[in-house]
Design a protein around this motif. Structure first.
Motif, PDB file in Angstrom:
ATOM      1  N   PHE A   1      38.866  26.359  43.863  1.00 55.56           N
ATOM      2  CA  PHE A   1      38.944  25.627  42.591  1.00 55.56           C
ATOM      3  C   PHE A   1      38.099  26.308  41.518  1.00 55.56           C
ATOM      4  O   PHE A   1      38.556  26.504  40.387  1.00 55.56           O
ATOM      5  N   LEU A   2      36.861  26.674  41.871  1.00 54.10           N
ATOM      6  CA  LEU A   2      35.990  27.336  40.904  1.00 54.10           C
ATOM      7  C   LEU A   2      36.543  28.696  40.483  1.00 54.10           C
ATOM      8  O   LEU A   2      36.429  29.093  39.318  1.00 54.10           O
ATOM      9  N   CYS A   3      37.149  29.390  41.422  1.00 50.38           N
ATOM     10  CA  CYS A   3      37.771  30.682  41.106  1.00 50.38           C
ATOM     11  C   CYS A   3      38.880  30.497  40.079  1.00 50.38           C
ATOM     12  O   CYS A   3      38.966  31.247  39.094  1.00 50.38           O
TER      13      CYS A   3
ATOM     14  N   ALA B   1      32.802  25.202  57.683  1.00 47.92           N
ATOM     15  CA  ALA B   1      33.893  25.423  56.716  1.00 47.92           C
ATOM     16  C   ALA B   1      33.415  26.089  55.440  1.00 47.92           C
ATOM     17  O   ALA B   1      34.165  26.823  54.798  1.00 47.92           O
ATOM     18  N   HIS B   2      32.141  25.853  55.070  1.00 48.66           N
ATOM     19  CA  HIS B   2      31.622  26.425  53.823  1.00 48.66           C
ATOM     20  C   HIS B   2      31.361  27.926  53.931  1.00 48.66           C
ATOM     21  O   HIS B   2      31.040  28.572  52.927  1.00 48.66           O
ATOM     22  N   LEU B   3      31.507  28.472  55.128  1.00 53.22           N
ATOM     23  CA  LEU B   3      31.326  29.911  55.314  1.00 53.22           C
ATOM     24  C   LEU B   3      32.640  30.673  55.157  1.00 53.22           C
ATOM     25  O   LEU B   3      32.662  31.887  55.305  1.00 53.22           O
ATOM     26  N   ARG B   4      33.714  29.932  54.854  1.00 51.50           N
ATOM     27  CA  ARG B   4      35.012  30.581  54.678  1.00 51.50           C
ATOM     28  C   ARG B   4      35.348  30.667  53.188  1.00 51.50           C
ATOM     29  O   ARG B   4      35.246  29.661  52.467  1.00 51.50           O
ATOM     30  N   PRO B   5      35.765  31.830  52.716  1.00 49.23           N
ATOM     31  CA  PRO B   5      36.088  32.009  51.285  1.00 49.23           C
ATOM     32  C   PRO B   5      37.218  31.112  50.792  1.00 49.23           C
ATOM     33  O   PRO B   5      37.338  30.885  49.593  1.00 49.23           O
ATOM     34  N   ASP B   6      38.060  30.602  51.731  1.00 51.95           N
ATOM     35  CA  ASP B   6      39.183  29.770  51.303  1.00 51.95           C
ATOM     36  C   ASP B   6      38.823  28.287  51.229  1.00 51.95           C
ATOM     37  O   ASP B   6      39.707  27.428  51.119  1.00 51.95           O
ATOM     38  N   PHE B   7      37.530  27.965  51.272  1.00 43.76           N
ATOM     39  CA  PHE B   7      37.132  26.561  51.147  1.00 43.76           C
ATOM     40  C   PHE B   7      37.618  26.040  49.789  1.00 43.76           C
ATOM     41  O   PHE B   7      37.531  26.739  48.771  1.00 43.76           O
TER      42      PHE B   7
ATOM     43  N   VAL C   1      39.247  27.996  37.961  1.00 40.40           N
ATOM     44  CA  VAL C   1      38.692  27.532  36.684  1.00 40.40           C
ATOM     45  C   VAL C   1      38.149  28.707  35.880  1.00 40.40           C
ATOM     46  O   VAL C   1      38.447  28.864  34.681  1.00 40.40           O
ATOM     47  N   PHE C   2      37.347  29.551  36.535  1.00 40.09           N
ATOM     48  CA  PHE C   2      36.764  30.695  35.826  1.00 40.09           C
ATOM     49  C   PHE C   2      37.844  31.692  35.399  1.00 40.09           C
ATOM     50  O   PHE C   2      37.759  32.287  34.328  1.00 40.09           O
ATOM     51  N   SER C   3      38.840  31.876  36.244  1.00 42.34           N
ATOM     52  CA  SER C   3      39.932  32.794  35.893  1.00 42.34           C
ATOM     53  C   SER C   3      40.726  32.280  34.705  1.00 42.34           C
ATOM     54  O   SER C   3      41.171  33.046  33.848  1.00 42.34           O
ATOM     55  N   ALA C   4      40.908  30.958  34.650  1.00 42.56           N
ATOM     56  CA  ALA C   4      41.687  30.362  33.567  1.00 42.56           C
ATOM     57  C   ALA C   4      41.010  30.538  32.216  1.00 42.56           C
ATOM     58  O   ALA C   4      41.685  30.629  31.186  1.00 42.56           O
ATOM     59  N   ILE C   5      39.673  30.584  32.220  1.00 45.56           N
ATOM     60  CA  ILE C   5      38.957  30.753  30.948  1.00 45.56           C
ATOM     61  C   ILE C   5      38.550  32.208  30.712  1.00 45.56           C
ATOM     62  O   ILE C   5      37.777  32.509  29.805  1.00 45.56           O
ATOM     63  N   GLY C   6      39.083  33.101  31.571  1.00 43.15           N
ATOM     64  CA  GLY C   6      38.870  34.529  31.364  1.00 43.15           C
ATOM     65  C   GLY C   6      37.515  35.056  31.748  1.00 43.15           C
ATOM     66  O   GLY C   6      37.031  36.032  31.161  1.00 43.15           O
ATOM     67  N   ILE C   7      36.870  34.423  32.721  1.00 41.33           N
ATOM     68  CA  ILE C   7      35.553  34.871  33.171  1.00 41.33           C
ATOM     69  C   ILE C   7      35.653  35.370  34.607  1.00 41.33           C
ATOM     70  O   ILE C   7      36.190  34.674  35.479  1.00 41.33           O
ATOM     71  N   ASP C   8      35.155  36.567  34.834  1.00 40.55           N
ATOM     72  CA  ASP C   8      35.122  37.084  36.201  1.00 40.55           C
ATOM     73  C   ASP C   8      34.062  36.332  37.001  1.00 40.55           C
ATOM     74  O   ASP C   8      32.931  36.167  36.547  1.00 40.55           O
TER      75      ASP C   8
ATOM     76  N   VAL D   1      30.953  19.284  46.845  1.00 35.84           N
ATOM     77  CA  VAL D   1      30.325  19.740  45.603  1.00 35.84           C
ATOM     78  C   VAL D   1      28.975  20.396  45.866  1.00 35.84           C
ATOM     79  O   VAL D   1      28.756  21.565  45.514  1.00 35.84           O
ATOM     80  N   ILE D   2      28.057  19.667  46.494  1.00 37.09           N
ATOM     81  CA  ILE D   2      26.689  20.171  46.648  1.00 37.09           C
ATOM     82  C   ILE D   2      26.594  21.263  47.706  1.00 37.09           C
ATOM     83  O   ILE D   2      26.008  22.332  47.470  1.00 37.09           O
ATOM     84  N   LEU D   3      27.179  21.020  48.877  1.00 39.60           N
ATOM     85  CA  LEU D   3      27.038  21.981  49.975  1.00 39.60           C
ATOM     86  C   LEU D   3      27.676  23.337  49.685  1.00 39.60           C
ATOM     87  O   LEU D   3      27.077  24.371  50.010  1.00 39.60           O
ATOM     88  N   PRO D   4      28.874  23.407  49.094  1.00 37.93           N
ATOM     89  CA  PRO D   4      29.411  24.742  48.766  1.00 37.93           C
ATOM     90  C   PRO D   4      28.479  25.538  47.856  1.00 37.93           C
ATOM     91  O   PRO D   4      28.276  26.736  48.055  1.00 37.93           O
ATOM     92  N   MET D   5      27.887  24.859  46.862  1.00 41.87           N
ATOM     93  CA  MET D   5      26.973  25.547  45.957  1.00 41.87           C
ATOM     94  C   MET D   5      25.683  25.937  46.667  1.00 41.87           C
ATOM     95  O   MET D   5      25.100  26.987  46.395  1.00 41.87           O
TER      96      MET D   5
END
Length: 274
Positions: free
Chosen positions: A59-61, A48-54, A63-70, A151-155
């Motif tokens: 969630f991280l996408c 599952a961690h090999l899919r971009p929609d995990f 969060v970063f988008s909300a604070i204006g970071i690419d 948390v750990i495995l996706p990273m």
């Protein structure tokens, strides 16, 4: 009222053997079920961690988008092809993975067998109070599994798939290497989360005290950071993410040890030796 027959050392060994046999049978049976549904388990859970929609990437996408970071989490692309370099690799990977997952899913039952082995040596009051041991230990274990999975495995997967020392090097990972990363992390972090339970029993037998844990808090932090570096990608952020909850559990363990010691002192005061 029937008096329990005192067991010899060999009787205890025989009893322990049967508890271990039943535990291994449970792992084996659950492992067979996992093996039966291996395609679903691998495609849906382990890969599952090999899919971009995990969920973690999404969630991280956000969060970063909300604070204006690419962030690259919004545009992930993993090579979902894993290599099997010998004829038996897929079969052996499926077998060992099934047994490891069999242990994880059977953990509450294994704890129950362990409790049944030690229960006869406890007082009736201790037996009643220790029944929560199975629930608390199982809760912490599966909390560790979920923490490592989301948390750990996706990273870890993100780091290793994007780490490259040169454009001349291409990452083509082996099946057993990838699966080992997943299963070892799941087990390793889950065992870490059992720290309060371990401290509880060590405090009960007098090997650990709250003062001892406070004195060696800094040493424990170093050990946690070293172990975090082993089970996570070699970057500071991942190590901190692992170390923080473990140190929180360490602080909880201090209060657990303090509770056990105080309770023992109260029992001594109520029942002083003649």
């Amino acid at each position: 009222m029937a008096v329990e027959k005192e067991m010899s050392f060999l009787d205890h060994l025989e009893e322990l053997r049967w508890h271990l046999v039943r535990s291994f049978v449970a792992i084996f049976i659950v492992g067979i079920l996992v093996f039966t549904f291996q395609t679903f388990i691998f495609d849906t859970v382990l890969f599952a961690h090999l899919r971009p929609d995990f969920p973690t990437y999404q969630f991280l996408c956000k969060v970063f988008s909300a604070i204006g970071i690419d962030s690259s989490f919004c545009d992930l692309s993993f090579s979902q092809t894993l290599q099997s370099l010998n004829p038996t690799q897929q079969l052996m990977t499926a077998v060992w993975t099934s047994l490891i997952l069999g242990f994880i899913f059977s953990f509450p039952y294994i704890l129950w067998e362990f409790w049944k082995f030690i229960a006869p040596g406890l007082h009736s009051s201790e037996r009643k109070k220790s029944k929560g041991f199975i629930f608390v230990s199982s809760f912490l274990f599966f909390l560790g599994v979920l923490f490592s999975y989301y948390v750990i495995l996706p990273m870890s997967v993100y780091f290793f798939y994007n780490y490259q020392i040169s454009d001349l090097v291409v990452n083509n990972f082996k099946l057993d290497g990838y699966v080992s990363l997943i299963t070892n992390t799941l087990l390793g972090v889950a065992v870490f989360f059992e720290l309060p339970v371990v401290i509880y029993f060590l405090s009960k037998i007098g090997l650990v005290t709250p003062e001892f844990l406070r004195t060696y808090r800094k040493h424990a932090l170093v050990v946690v950071l070293v172990l975090s570096a082993i089970i996570t990608p070699p970057d500071v952020a991942s190590q901190i993410i692992v170390a923080v909850p473990i140190m929180i559990l360490y602080e909880i363990s201090i209060y657990v040890s303090k509770f056990v010691i105080k309770k023992q002192q109260k029992n001594v005061e109520k029942n002083p030796r003649v």
